[in-house]
Write a protein that holds these residues in place. Structure first.
Motif, PDB file in Angstrom:
ATOM      1  N   ARG A  43       0.831  -1.205   0.000  1.00 38.58           N
ATOM      2  CA  ARG A  43       0.000   0.000   0.000  1.00 38.58           C
ATOM      3  C   ARG A  43       0.872   1.265   0.000  1.00 38.58           C
ATOM      4  O   ARG A  43       0.557   2.246  -0.697  1.00 38.58           O
ATOM      5  CB  ARG A  43      -0.927   0.011   1.218  1.00 38.58           C
ATOM      6  N   CYS A  44       1.957   1.261   0.751  1.00 45.79           N
ATOM      7  CA  CYS A  44       2.877   2.402   0.754  1.00 45.79           C
ATOM      8  C   CYS A  44       3.439   2.632  -0.651  1.00 45.79           C
ATOM      9  O   CYS A  44       3.575   3.785  -1.096  1.00 45.79           O
ATOM     10  CB  CYS A  44       4.019   2.156   1.729  1.00 45.79           C
ATOM     11  N   SER A  89      12.941   0.828  -5.099  1.00 47.77           N
ATOM     12  CA  SER A  89      12.798   1.769  -3.984  1.00 47.77           C
ATOM     13  C   SER A  89      13.574   1.291  -2.771  1.00 47.77           C
ATOM     14  O   SER A  89      14.346   2.052  -2.156  1.00 47.77           O
ATOM     15  CB  SER A  89      11.317   1.936  -3.631  1.00 47.77           C
ATOM     16  N   GLU A  90      13.375   0.045  -2.404  1.00 48.92           N
ATOM     17  CA  GLU A  90      14.025  -0.467  -1.195  1.00 48.92           C
ATOM     18  C   GLU A  90      15.546  -0.486  -1.323  1.00 48.92           C
ATOM     19  O   GLU A  90      16.265  -0.142  -0.378  1.00 48.92           O
ATOM     20  CB  GLU A  90      13.485  -1.859  -0.868  1.00 48.92           C
ATOM     21  N   ILE A  91      16.049  -0.871  -2.484  1.00 41.52           N
ATOM     22  CA  ILE A  91      17.504  -0.892  -2.677  1.00 41.52           C
ATOM     23  C   ILE A  91      18.066   0.520  -2.628  1.00 41.52           C
ATOM     24  O   ILE A  91      19.104   0.776  -2.001  1.00 41.52           O
ATOM     25  CB  ILE A  91      17.855  -1.606  -3.999  1.00 41.52           C
ATOM     26  N   SER A  92      17.369   1.454  -3.244  1.00 39.76           N
ATOM     27  CA  SER A  92      17.792   2.851  -3.199  1.00 39.76           C
ATOM     28  C   SER A  92      17.868   3.358  -1.764  1.00 39.76           C
ATOM     29  O   SER A  92      18.847   4.002  -1.355  1.00 39.76           O
ATOM     30  CB  SER A  92      16.821   3.714  -4.009  1.00 39.76           C
ATOM     31  N   TYR A  93      16.838   3.045  -0.968  1.00 40.20           N
ATOM     32  CA  TYR A  93      16.780   3.564   0.398  1.00 40.20           C
ATOM     33  C   TYR A  93      17.751   2.849   1.324  1.00 40.20           C
ATOM     34  O   TYR A  93      18.318   3.461   2.238  1.00 40.20           O
ATOM     35  CB  TYR A  93      15.345   3.469   0.933  1.00 40.20           C
ATOM     36  N   ASP A 120      13.602  -6.933   5.475  1.00 40.44           N
ATOM     37  CA  ASP A 120      13.146  -7.145   6.847  1.00 40.44           C
ATOM     38  C   ASP A 120      12.502  -5.861   7.358  1.00 40.44           C
ATOM     39  O   ASP A 120      11.339  -5.838   7.765  1.00 40.44           O
ATOM     40  CB  ASP A 120      14.325  -7.561   7.732  1.00 40.44           C
ATOM     41  N   ARG A 121      13.272  -4.756   7.345  1.00 37.74           N
ATOM     42  CA  ARG A 121      12.702  -3.435   7.609  1.00 37.74           C
ATOM     43  C   ARG A 121      12.474  -2.758   6.272  1.00 37.74           C
ATOM     44  O   ARG A 121      13.413  -2.418   5.564  1.00 37.74           O
ATOM     45  CB  ARG A 121      13.646  -2.587   8.470  1.00 37.74           C
ATOM     46  N   TRP A 122      11.211  -2.574   5.933  1.00 39.72           N
ATOM     47  CA  TRP A 122      10.851  -1.998   4.641  1.00 39.72           C
ATOM     48  C   TRP A 122      10.820  -0.475   4.765  1.00 39.72           C
ATOM     49  O   TRP A 122      10.009   0.092   5.484  1.00 39.72           O
ATOM     50  CB  TRP A 122       9.497  -2.533   4.186  1.00 39.72           C
ATOM     51  N   ARG A 123      11.696   0.179   4.051  1.00 44.33           N
ATOM     52  CA  ARG A 123      11.838   1.622   4.202  1.00 44.33           C
ATOM     53  C   ARG A 123      10.724   2.424   3.542  1.00 44.33           C
ATOM     54  O   ARG A 123      10.551   3.603   3.851  1.00 44.33           O
ATOM     55  CB  ARG A 123      13.221   2.041   3.702  1.00 44.33           C
TER      56      ARG A 123
END
Length: 450
Positions: free
Chosen positions: A28-29, A131-135, A253-256
């Motif tokens: 959803r995010c 997105s996650e890899i970037s963050y 694990d922690r989704w940014r």
């Protein structure tokens, strides 16, 4: 090849992830970020410089749509939409690295998804991966990379967008690691671009570059998979050898996208100005005063805000987006910065200039301390002196739209519709849970003003 190399770890994670692995709240995010980004791309379609760019680069025929209503190839589409999405500086921001990753990742993802007729699920997954890899890379670098003068958007988002495109092209781990390694050695854009057309253009250029880098790796060209770690590599040259490498262990694990989440902007300016805009409007309302009553203003800000808002008296829209005095003048007059406030006539108005001249900016040591920098990186403390001698003061740590004060779905959809209205079109209000990403973008772009 060493499986502990960062390029390799990113490649393996991006290749193995499925939508079933992504928590519903993260899904959803991601969809909120996608909708907001499509909206700001549409708003950017009417910018004169985006139109000029489109006429210059949209020369090849293809099945990829742009907000300027060109049907062209993936490289041109990513370039145009990437610039359109950042030209008003209205796109979302992540404080992991201080990046505008969504516009680059989505522009590359949409272009390739249309090029290969990918499914909507594949496009969403690719966006989440990028997105996650970037963050995560932003967290590994910390704010050190940005504060040295590097435009973290151009480096961290490039790596993420490459991973997105590699997933859509169904590249194997070896090919993907080669593409990411090559991206790492080409990253590095100076923040000297602020206040010029180069900044939004380079969003598009980076999105297009991600596609090119993935293509050449897919064709069989190798890249330095140790590009992050080697003595002449990314961390050594672009981050003073600094790296919080343990952050990679939290990937998946922690989704940014959820934690810390994204800032969705309520004004089309640098995120560093948003707290100041909000506290200005609040203090005037509480004091029952208007802009005409203001004698002087002192804005106390942390070092990050001071480093970001570098223009005092802006001469164009790009400079206005990075000018604390100009954003204050708009907030005093209108309660926020409107898209129309980025027109030259507004920027050059005598009334706004007079308000700007009343502003003094000071870097506050207490707001720049490590605890405050961690909690409120872009805060503002404002003191206003009114005619008659009355003063009022207030502090805003996080503006509305910040991760801890998020826009509601209703607010986000309203912003989306406002962006399309600004571009001369409208759409039926989308359902965040069900809208189809590729169709939504294609439809929104086809409706944008001629």
């Amino acid at each position: 090849m060493d499986s502990q190399l960062l390029a390799r770890q990113f490649a393996v994670w991006g290749k193995e992830l499925s939508l079933n692995d992504v928590p519903k709240v993260v899904n959803r995010c991601a969809r909120r970020a996608v909708l907001d980004t499509i909206g700001v791309i549409a708003a950017g379609s009417v910018h004169a410089k985006v139109r000029l760019l489109a006429e210059c680069v949209a020369l090849a025929k293809g099945n990829c749509s742009t907000a300027t209503q060109h049907q062209t190839d993936a490289i041109a589409a990513a370039t145009i939409n990437g610039m359109a999405g950042h030209v008003w500086d209205y796109d979302d921001t992540s404080y992991t690295g201080i990046t505008h990753s969504s516009v680059i990742t989505l522009s590359a993802t949409l272009a390739v998804a249309q090029e290969i007729n990918a499914s909507d699920e594949d496009a969403l997954l690719a966006f989440i991966i990028g997105s996650e890899i970037s963050y995560v890379l932003g967290d590994i670098c910390s704010h050190n990379h940005f504060m040295q003068g590097w435009w973290a958007t151009g480096s961290c988002a490039l790596i993420g967008a490459v991973a997105s495109v590699c997933r859509l092209y169904d590249m194997d781990e070896e090919q993907t690691a080669n593409a990411i390694g090559t991206a790492a050695v080409t990253a590095g854009i100076q923040r000297a671009i602020s206040g010029t057309d180069a900044k939004p253009y380079l969003c598009g250029n980076v999105a297009a570059q991600a596609i090119n880098l993935a293509r050449v790796a897919k064709a069989g060209l190798t890249g330095p998979q140790d590009a992050f770690e080697q003595k002449n590599g990314f961390f050594a040259l672009l981050n003073n050898g600094h790296s919080l490498f343990s952050q990679v262990e939290s990937l998946g694990d922690r989704w940014r996208l959820e934690t810390p989440g994204l800032l969705f902007k309520t004004s089309p300016v640098c995120s560093a100005a948003h707290a100041m805009i909000e506290i200005t409007a609040k203090l005037l309302e509480e004091s029952d005063k208007t802009a005409d009553d203001i004698v002087s203003v002192e804005a106390e800000v942390p070092t990050l805000v001071h480093a970001s808002l570098v223009f005092i008296y802006p001469e164009n829209a790009q400079q206005a987006q990075f000018s604390l005095p100009y954003c204050f003048a708009c907030a005093a007059e209108h309660g926020r910065v409107r898209l129309k406030d980025l027109q030259l006539a507004e920027i050059q108005s005598d009334r706004k200039r007079a308000l700007m001249e009343r502003v003094t900016i000071r870097v506050a040591e207490d707001l720049s301390s490590s605890p405050m920098r961690e909690k409120y990186p872009e805060s503002t403390r404002l003191t206003i002196l009114f005619a008659g001698g009355k003063t009022t003061s207030g502090f805003c740590g996080e503006a509305f739209g910040m991760p801890n004060r998020p826009l509601t779905d209703k607010d986000l959809i309203k912003k989306f519709n406002d962006c399309l209205t600004f571009a001369g079109c409208s759409l039926k209000t989308p359902d965040l849970c069900t809208f189809e990403i590729i169709k939504m973008a294609d439809h929104a772009f086809r409706l944008t003003a001629q």
